[in-house]
Design a protein around this motif. Sequence first.
Motif, short mmCIF file in Angstrom:
data_model
loop_
_atom_site.label_atom_id
_atom_site.label_comp_id
_atom_site.label_asym_id
_atom_site.label_seq_id
_atom_site.Cartn_x
_atom_site.Cartn_y
_atom_site.Cartn_z
N ILE A 156 0.88 -1.17 0.00
CA ILE A 156 0.00 0.00 0.00
C ILE A 156 0.91 1.21 0.00
N TYR A 157 0.70 2.10 -0.95
CA TYR A 157 1.53 3.29 -1.11
C TYR A 157 0.79 4.49 -0.55
N TYR A 158 1.50 5.27 0.28
CA TYR A 158 0.93 6.44 0.93
C TYR A 158 1.63 7.71 0.48
N CYS A 159 0.84 8.67 0.06
CA CYS A 159 1.36 10.00 -0.17
C CYS A 159 1.52 10.67 1.20
N ALA A 160 2.54 11.49 1.34
CA ALA A 160 2.79 12.13 2.62
C ALA A 160 3.26 13.57 2.42
N ALA A 161 2.98 14.40 3.42
CA ALA A 161 3.41 15.80 3.39
C ALA A 161 4.08 16.16 4.72
N ASP A 162 4.84 17.26 4.68
CA ASP A 162 5.57 17.69 5.88
C ASP A 162 6.49 16.57 6.38
N LEU A 163 7.31 16.06 5.45
CA LEU A 163 8.27 15.04 5.84
C LEU A 163 9.40 15.65 6.64
N PHE A 164 9.97 14.87 7.54
CA PHE A 164 11.12 15.30 8.32
C PHE A 164 11.89 14.06 8.73
N VAL A 165 13.12 14.30 9.17
CA VAL A 165 13.98 13.20 9.58
C VAL A 165 14.10 13.21 11.10
N ASN A 166 13.92 12.07 11.70
CA ASN A 166 14.08 11.91 13.15
C ASN A 166 14.99 10.71 13.41
N LYS A 167 16.17 11.00 13.93
CA LYS A 167 17.15 9.94 14.23
C LYS A 167 17.40 9.06 13.01
N GLY A 168 17.54 9.71 11.86
CA GLY A 168 17.88 8.99 10.64
C GLY A 168 16.72 8.34 9.93
N THR A 169 15.52 8.51 10.43
CA THR A 169 14.33 7.90 9.83
C THR A 169 13.40 8.99 9.30
N TRP A 170 12.95 8.82 8.07
CA TRP A 170 12.00 9.76 7.49
C TRP A 170 10.61 9.49 8.06
N LEU A 171 9.95 10.55 8.48
CA LEU A 171 8.60 10.50 9.00
C LEU A 171 7.78 11.58 8.33
N ALA A 172 6.46 11.63 8.59
CA ALA A 172 5.61 12.65 8.00
C ALA A 172 4.49 13.03 8.95
N ARG A 173 3.99 14.24 8.78
CA ARG A 173 2.92 14.74 9.65
C ARG A 173 1.53 14.58 9.02
N SER A 174 1.47 14.45 7.71
CA SER A 174 0.19 14.29 7.03
C SER A 174 0.27 13.11 6.07
N TRP A 175 -0.84 12.37 5.97
CA TRP A 175 -0.87 11.14 5.18
C TRP A 175 -2.11 11.07 4.30
N GLY A 176 -1.94 10.45 3.14
CA GLY A 176 -3.08 10.10 2.33
C GLY A 176 -3.70 8.81 2.83
N GLN A 177 -4.75 8.37 2.15
CA GLN A 177 -5.49 7.19 2.61
C GLN A 177 -4.82 5.88 2.21
N GLY A 178 -3.88 5.93 1.30
CA GLY A 178 -3.19 4.73 0.85
C GLY A 178 -3.82 4.17 -0.40
N ASN A 179 -2.97 3.58 -1.25
CA ASN A 179 -3.42 3.04 -2.53
C ASN A 179 -2.67 1.73 -2.79
N GLN A 180 -3.40 0.69 -3.12
CA GLN A 180 -2.78 -0.62 -3.30
C GLN A 180 -2.08 -0.73 -4.65
N VAL A 181 -0.86 -1.21 -4.61
CA VAL A 181 -0.11 -1.55 -5.82
C VAL A 181 0.28 -3.02 -5.70
N THR A 182 -0.11 -3.81 -6.69
CA THR A 182 0.18 -5.23 -6.69
C THR A 182 0.96 -5.59 -7.95
N VAL A 183 2.12 -6.21 -7.78
CA VAL A 183 2.96 -6.59 -8.90
C VAL A 183 3.00 -8.12 -8.95
N SER A 184 2.50 -8.67 -10.04
CA SER A 184 2.46 -10.13 -10.18
C SER A 184 3.72 -10.63 -10.89
N SER A 185 4.14 -11.82 -10.53
CA SER A 185 5.36 -12.39 -11.13
C SER A 185 5.05 -13.17 -12.40
#
Length: 122
Positions: free
Chosen positions: A93-122
Amino acid sequence: QVQLVESGGGLVQAGGSLRLSCAASGRTFSTSYMGWFRQAPGKEREFVGRISRSTRSTYYADSVKGRFTISRDNAKNMVYLEMNSLKPEDTAIYYCAADLFVNKGTWLARSWGQGNQVTVSS
């Protein structure tokens, strides 16, 4: 606060391409970084990439570098994720995000989208 609405995604075969779009509204003028995260089944949400509002500079996770491209249209308040050479391990599930920032080397965000499924078949 920034409100985010995603579109795109779906099912694609390995090696194929998909494009996700994200429409932002609200306090978009205060958003310096926007980007994308993803969460695969049974795994934690992970950072995919981000783009700067002013310079449009981009930064990607190693797992997608060279295959994924983030772009933005500030006039339309849109952010895009172009995904090429998709692999089954990109399924998530892919999430759009806004107001990204780094905390202790990890990217985080303050605002999120609802998420969208991406499925890749082999």
